[in-house]
Design a protein around this motif. Structure first.
Motif, PDB file in Angstrom:
ATOM      1  N   LEU A 134       8.167 -25.747 -23.976  1.00  0.00           N
ATOM      2  CA  LEU A 134       8.237 -24.379 -23.484  1.00  0.00           C
ATOM      3  C   LEU A 134       8.634 -23.391 -24.573  1.00  0.00           C
ATOM      4  CD1 LEU A 134       9.694 -23.256 -20.125  1.00  0.00           C
ATOM      5  CD2 LEU A 134      10.563 -22.179 -22.200  1.00  0.00           C
ATOM      6  N   LYS A 135       7.941 -22.254 -24.593  1.00  0.00           N
ATOM      7  CA  LYS A 135       8.240 -21.165 -25.527  1.00  0.00           C
ATOM      8  C   LYS A 135       8.447 -19.889 -24.722  1.00  0.00           C
ATOM      9  CE  LYS A 135       7.220 -24.091 -28.733  1.00  0.00           C
ATOM     10  NZ  LYS A 135       8.336 -24.773 -29.450  1.00  0.00           N
ATOM     11  N   MET A 136       9.431 -19.086 -25.099  1.00  0.00           N
ATOM     12  CA  MET A 136       9.706 -17.866 -24.345  1.00  0.00           C
ATOM     13  C   MET A 136      10.251 -16.766 -25.244  1.00  0.00           C
ATOM     14  SD  MET A 136      12.025 -17.258 -20.907  1.00  0.00           S
ATOM     15  CE  MET A 136      13.615 -17.463 -21.703  1.00  0.00           C
ATOM     16  N   ASP A 137       9.711 -15.564 -25.039  1.00  0.00           N
ATOM     17  CA  ASP A 137      10.248 -14.357 -25.648  1.00  0.00           C
ATOM     18  C   ASP A 137      11.147 -13.715 -24.596  1.00  0.00           C
ATOM     19  OD1 ASP A 137      10.765 -11.775 -26.535  1.00  0.00           O
ATOM     20  OD2 ASP A 137       8.761 -11.445 -27.334  1.00  0.00           O
ATOM     21  N   GLY A 138      12.430 -14.070 -24.625  1.00  0.00           N
ATOM     22  CA  GLY A 138      13.359 -13.651 -23.589  1.00  0.00           C
ATOM     23  C   GLY A 138      13.413 -12.150 -23.338  1.00  0.00           C
ATOM     24  N   PRO A 139      13.591 -11.332 -24.373  1.00  0.00           N
ATOM     25  CA  PRO A 139      13.660  -9.881 -24.148  1.00  0.00           C
ATOM     26  C   PRO A 139      12.389  -9.320 -23.517  1.00  0.00           C
ATOM     27  CG  PRO A 139      14.576 -10.428 -26.295  1.00  0.00           C
ATOM     28  CD  PRO A 139      13.953 -11.687 -25.758  1.00  0.00           C
ATOM     29  N   ALA A 140      11.226  -9.816 -23.910  1.00  0.00           N
ATOM     30  CA  ALA A 140       9.965  -9.324 -23.344  1.00  0.00           C
ATOM     31  C   ALA A 140       9.845  -9.708 -21.882  1.00  0.00           C
ATOM     32  CB  ALA A 140       8.783  -9.882 -24.138  1.00  0.00           C
ATOM     33  N   VAL A 141      10.245 -10.935 -21.544  1.00  0.00           N
ATOM     34  CA  VAL A 141      10.202 -11.381 -20.153  1.00  0.00           C
ATOM     35  C   VAL A 141      11.149 -10.537 -19.301  1.00  0.00           C
ATOM     36  CG1 VAL A 141      10.783 -13.273 -18.587  1.00  0.00           C
ATOM     37  CG2 VAL A 141       9.489 -13.739 -20.683  1.00  0.00           C
ATOM     38  N   PHE A 142      12.348 -10.306 -19.804  1.00  0.00           N
ATOM     39  CA  PHE A 142      13.342  -9.523 -19.066  1.00  0.00           C
ATOM     40  C   PHE A 142      12.813  -8.120 -18.773  1.00  0.00           C
ATOM     41  CE2 PHE A 142      16.965  -6.831 -18.389  1.00  0.00           C
ATOM     42  CZ  PHE A 142      17.893  -7.621 -17.744  1.00  0.00           C
ATOM     43  N   LYS A 143      12.247  -7.485 -19.789  1.00  0.00           N
ATOM     44  CA  LYS A 143      11.769  -6.106 -19.645  1.00  0.00           C
ATOM     45  C   LYS A 143      10.670  -6.015 -18.592  1.00  0.00           C
ATOM     46  CE  LYS A 143       9.839  -2.242 -22.301  1.00  0.00           C
ATOM     47  NZ  LYS A 143       9.383  -1.798 -23.649  1.00  0.00           N
ATOM     48  N   LEU A 144       9.722  -6.940 -18.644  1.00  0.00           N
ATOM     49  CA  LEU A 144       8.644  -6.933 -17.660  1.00  0.00           C
ATOM     50  C   LEU A 144       9.155  -7.251 -16.253  1.00  0.00           C
ATOM     51  CD1 LEU A 144       5.654  -8.607 -19.517  1.00  0.00           C
ATOM     52  CD2 LEU A 144       5.615  -6.394 -18.371  1.00  0.00           C
ATOM     53  N   ALA A 145      10.025  -8.241 -16.167  1.00  0.00           N
ATOM     54  CA  ALA A 145      10.471  -8.726 -14.859  1.00  0.00           C
ATOM     55  C   ALA A 145      11.176  -7.651 -14.053  1.00  0.00           C
ATOM     56  CB  ALA A 145      11.382  -9.938 -15.032  1.00  0.00           C
ATOM     57  N   VAL A 146      12.101  -6.932 -14.663  1.00  0.00           N
ATOM     58  CA  VAL A 146      12.888  -5.963 -13.898  1.00  0.00           C
ATOM     59  C   VAL A 146      12.017  -4.837 -13.358  1.00  0.00           C
ATOM     60  CG1 VAL A 146      15.054  -6.483 -15.081  1.00  0.00           C
ATOM     61  CG2 VAL A 146      13.543  -4.726 -16.007  1.00  0.00           C
ATOM     62  N   GLY A 147      10.933  -4.528 -14.041  1.00  0.00           N
ATOM     63  CA  GLY A 147      10.049  -3.474 -13.569  1.00  0.00           C
ATOM     64  C   GLY A 147       9.147  -3.924 -12.442  1.00  0.00           C
ATOM     65  N   VAL A 148       8.475  -5.055 -12.634  1.00  0.00           N
ATOM     66  CA  VAL A 148       7.478  -5.476 -11.637  1.00  0.00           C
ATOM     67  C   VAL A 148       8.129  -5.940 -10.346  1.00  0.00           C
ATOM     68  CG1 VAL A 148       5.793  -6.066 -13.414  1.00  0.00           C
ATOM     69  CG2 VAL A 148       7.296  -7.863 -12.516  1.00  0.00           C
ATOM     70  N   LEU A 149       9.323  -6.502 -10.403  1.00  0.00           N
ATOM     71  CA  LEU A 149       9.963  -6.983  -9.185  1.00  0.00           C
ATOM     72  C   LEU A 149      10.327  -5.843  -8.241  1.00  0.00           C
ATOM     73  CD1 LEU A 149      12.209  -9.890 -10.517  1.00  0.00           C
ATOM     74  CD2 LEU A 149      10.126 -10.059  -9.155  1.00  0.00           C
ATOM     75  N   GLU A 150      10.797  -4.739  -8.781  1.00  0.00           N
ATOM     76  CA  GLU A 150      11.078  -3.590  -7.917  1.00  0.00           C
ATOM     77  C   GLU A 150       9.786  -3.035  -7.329  1.00  0.00           C
ATOM     78  OE1 GLU A 150      12.982   0.919  -7.853  1.00  0.00           O
ATOM     79  OE2 GLU A 150      12.582  -0.062  -9.777  1.00  0.00           O
ATOM     80  N   ASP A 151       8.762  -2.909  -8.164  1.00  0.00           N
ATOM     81  CA  ASP A 151       7.502  -2.327  -7.713  1.00  0.00           C
ATOM     82  C   ASP A 151       6.864  -3.150  -6.595  1.00  0.00           C
ATOM     83  OD1 ASP A 151       7.823  -0.324  -9.558  1.00  0.00           O
ATOM     84  OD2 ASP A 151       6.419  -1.168 -11.017  1.00  0.00           O
ATOM     85  N   VAL A 152       6.824  -4.470  -6.760  1.00  0.00           N
ATOM     86  CA  VAL A 152       6.151  -5.302  -5.758  1.00  0.00           C
ATOM     87  C   VAL A 152       6.971  -5.366  -4.472  1.00  0.00           C
ATOM     88  CG1 VAL A 152       7.094  -7.590  -6.398  1.00  0.00           C
ATOM     89  CG2 VAL A 152       4.748  -7.385  -5.523  1.00  0.00           C
ATOM     90  N   ALA A 153       8.286  -5.319  -4.592  1.00  0.00           N
ATOM     91  CA  ALA A 153       9.124  -5.298  -3.393  1.00  0.00           C
ATOM     92  C   ALA A 153       8.858  -4.037  -2.575  1.00  0.00           C
ATOM     93  CB  ALA A 153      10.599  -5.386  -3.773  1.00  0.00           C
ATOM     94  N   ARG A 154       8.803  -2.912  -3.241  1.00  0.00           N
ATOM     95  CA  ARG A 154       8.557  -1.659  -2.523  1.00  0.00           C
ATOM     96  C   ARG A 154       7.145  -1.632  -1.929  1.00  0.00           C
ATOM     97  NH1 ARG A 154      12.686   1.273  -2.509  1.00  0.00           N
ATOM     98  NH2 ARG A 154      14.233   1.317  -4.183  1.00  0.00           N
ATOM     99  N   SER A 155       6.213  -2.250  -2.597  1.00  0.00           N
ATOM    100  CA  SER A 155       4.846  -2.279  -2.095  1.00  0.00           C
ATOM    101  C   SER A 155       4.738  -3.081  -0.800  1.00  0.00           C
ATOM    102  CB  SER A 155       3.910  -2.865  -3.150  1.00  0.00           C
ATOM    103  OG  SER A 155       2.575  -2.845  -2.716  1.00  0.00           O
ATOM    104  N   VAL A 156       5.376  -4.251  -0.727  1.00  0.00           N
ATOM    105  CA  VAL A 156       5.287  -5.042   0.504  1.00  0.00           C
ATOM    106  C   VAL A 156       6.085  -4.395   1.634  1.00  0.00           C
ATOM    107  CG1 VAL A 156       4.759  -7.238  -0.624  1.00  0.00           C
ATOM    108  CG2 VAL A 156       7.145  -6.627  -0.175  1.00  0.00           C
ATOM    109  N   LEU A 157       7.167  -3.705   1.297  1.00  0.00           N
ATOM    110  CA  LEU A 157       7.890  -2.956   2.320  1.00  0.00           C
ATOM    111  C   LEU A 157       6.991  -1.879   2.926  1.00  0.00           C
ATOM    112  CD1 LEU A 157      11.398  -2.484   0.643  1.00  0.00           C
ATOM    113  CD2 LEU A 157      10.964  -3.683   2.803  1.00  0.00           C
ATOM    114  N   ALA A 158       6.256  -1.173   2.077  1.00  0.00           N
ATOM    115  CA  ALA A 158       5.365  -0.123   2.559  1.00  0.00           C
ATOM    116  C   ALA A 158       4.250  -0.714   3.424  1.00  0.00           C
ATOM    117  CB  ALA A 158       4.777   0.644   1.378  1.00  0.00           C
ATOM    118  N   LYS A 159       3.706  -1.854   3.002  1.00  0.00           N
ATOM    119  CA  LYS A 159       2.651  -2.503   3.786  1.00  0.00           C
ATOM    120  C   LYS A 159       3.135  -2.878   5.183  1.00  0.00           C
ATOM    121  CE  LYS A 159      -0.175  -4.792   0.235  1.00  0.00           C
ATOM    122  NZ  LYS A 159      -0.622  -6.119  -0.274  1.00  0.00           N
TER     123      LYS A 159
END
Length: 329
Positions: free
Chosen positions: A217-242
């Motif tokens: 396994l290989k991981m760029d931790g800072p890049a994963v963190f940055k992406l994760a915090v953004g998309v998780l909020e967005d997708v949560a709000r999207s399913v709530l709206a649906k």
């Protein structure tokens, strides 16, 4: 069931399994010290929230962990294995190149004839699998689906890289999803962005009887963190709206258990207190596709989650993949 009415799916049973070997941060620090690497319980906890994880014995495969979790979920649903008519296993650490781990699990359960297949979305795999099962139930292709997340990530860890080997563990979680006249899964949403393949991957493969590339396994931790915090909020709000719901309707948030800071950040953005966040990363580490069903089963069996609670499940993983499910339990 009246086929003239809309079909829904509901979770009727949950189960989970952890291999017996529990490895604390201190245990891991001692092992890494033998390799000349320095780490500590304090260093790991401050950065991740992880205090321990479980590792499977060498002879134990993902299907073995899945079998134990599946039996518990089927029993909790009040069913027999023969009642299951769809098996989906989410895993990034399959027993074999092929056949699928789902068919191996099917054989071990003694079930024959129903469709069985794997989904590979890494840490989002369980959300992907649950969404597929929900769709098949709604179209009448299945009535009682077994959806499992099972991983033996210890097999693909680089124990010469302290930034990744301290993060992951092994385990399995499962749910039985049944057709229902009453809504259970309210809304789902899946995403992927292959531009980010390189930030979290295991870039090896088999060719000519040899492993080509790097199978660890290989991981760029800072890049994963940055992406994760953004998309998780967005997708949560999207399913709530649906679903026509709001933040205030969420009784519990069960995110992928990767890093406590990512989880807490998502909860804050959804205006959820610590009492509404289900956390198992401290004892399980990151179990990839198994992390959400493991956390769900633990909260159900402890009595924290009860029938009627509204749950937000969300995952993010290599690929880069992410998704969420809002459901009434």
């Amino acid at each position: 069931m009246n086929l003239s009415t809309p079909r829904f799916s509901r979770i009727s049973g949950t189960g989970s399994y952890l291999p017996p070997r529990r490895v604390t941060n201190d245990d891991l620090a001692r092992e890494l010290a033998q390799r000349g690497l320095e780490t500590s319980d304090t260093w790991i906890v401050e950065r991740t929230g992880i205090r321990a994880r479980h590792f499977a014995a060498p002879e134990v495969a993902a299907s073995d962990l899945a079998l134990q979790a599946s039996r518990a979920a089927i029993e909790a649903a009040g069913l027999d294995a023969a009642d299951i008519d769809l098996i989906i296993v989410a895993t990034s650490t399959p027993d074999m190149v092929f056949p699928s781990t789902a068919t191996i699990l099917q054989h071990k359960l003694g079930v024959h004839g129903c469709p069985a297949f794997d989904v590979q979305a890494v840490c989002s795999g369980f959300v992907y699998g649950l969404t597929v099962a929900d769709s098949m139930i709604r179209t009448g292709a299945a009535t009682k689906a077994l959806v499992v997340g099972a991983e033996v990530f210890s097999r693909i860890l680089d124990f010469n890289d302290r930034t990744t080997c301290v993060l992951f563990g092994d385990g399995a979680g499962a749910v039985v999803l049944e057709g229902s006249d009453e809504p259970g899964l309210l809304a789902t949403e899946l995403h992927a962005d292959g531009r980010h393949v390189g930030i979290l991957c295991t870039p090896g493969h088999v060719a000519g009887g040899q492993v080509l590339g790097d199978p660890l396994l290989k991981m760029d931790g800072p890049a994963v963190f940055k992406l994760a915090v953004g998309v998780l909020e967005d997708v949560a709000r999207s399913v709530l709206a649906k679903a026509g719901r709001t933040d205030a309707d969420i009784d519990f948030l069960i995110p992928h258990q990767a890093n406590i800071r990512i989880m807490q950040s998502t909860a804050r953005k959804l205006k959820l207190g610590a009492d509404k966040l289900i956390v198992t990363v401290d004892e399980h580490g990151n179990t990839s596709a198994a992390s959400i069903p493991l956390a769900l089963d633990g909260a159900v069996r402890s009595g924290r989650i009860r029938r009627g609670d509204t749950l937000m499940l969300e995952g993010v993983g290599g690929g880069f993949t992410w998704g969420a499910v809002l459901l009434d339990f």
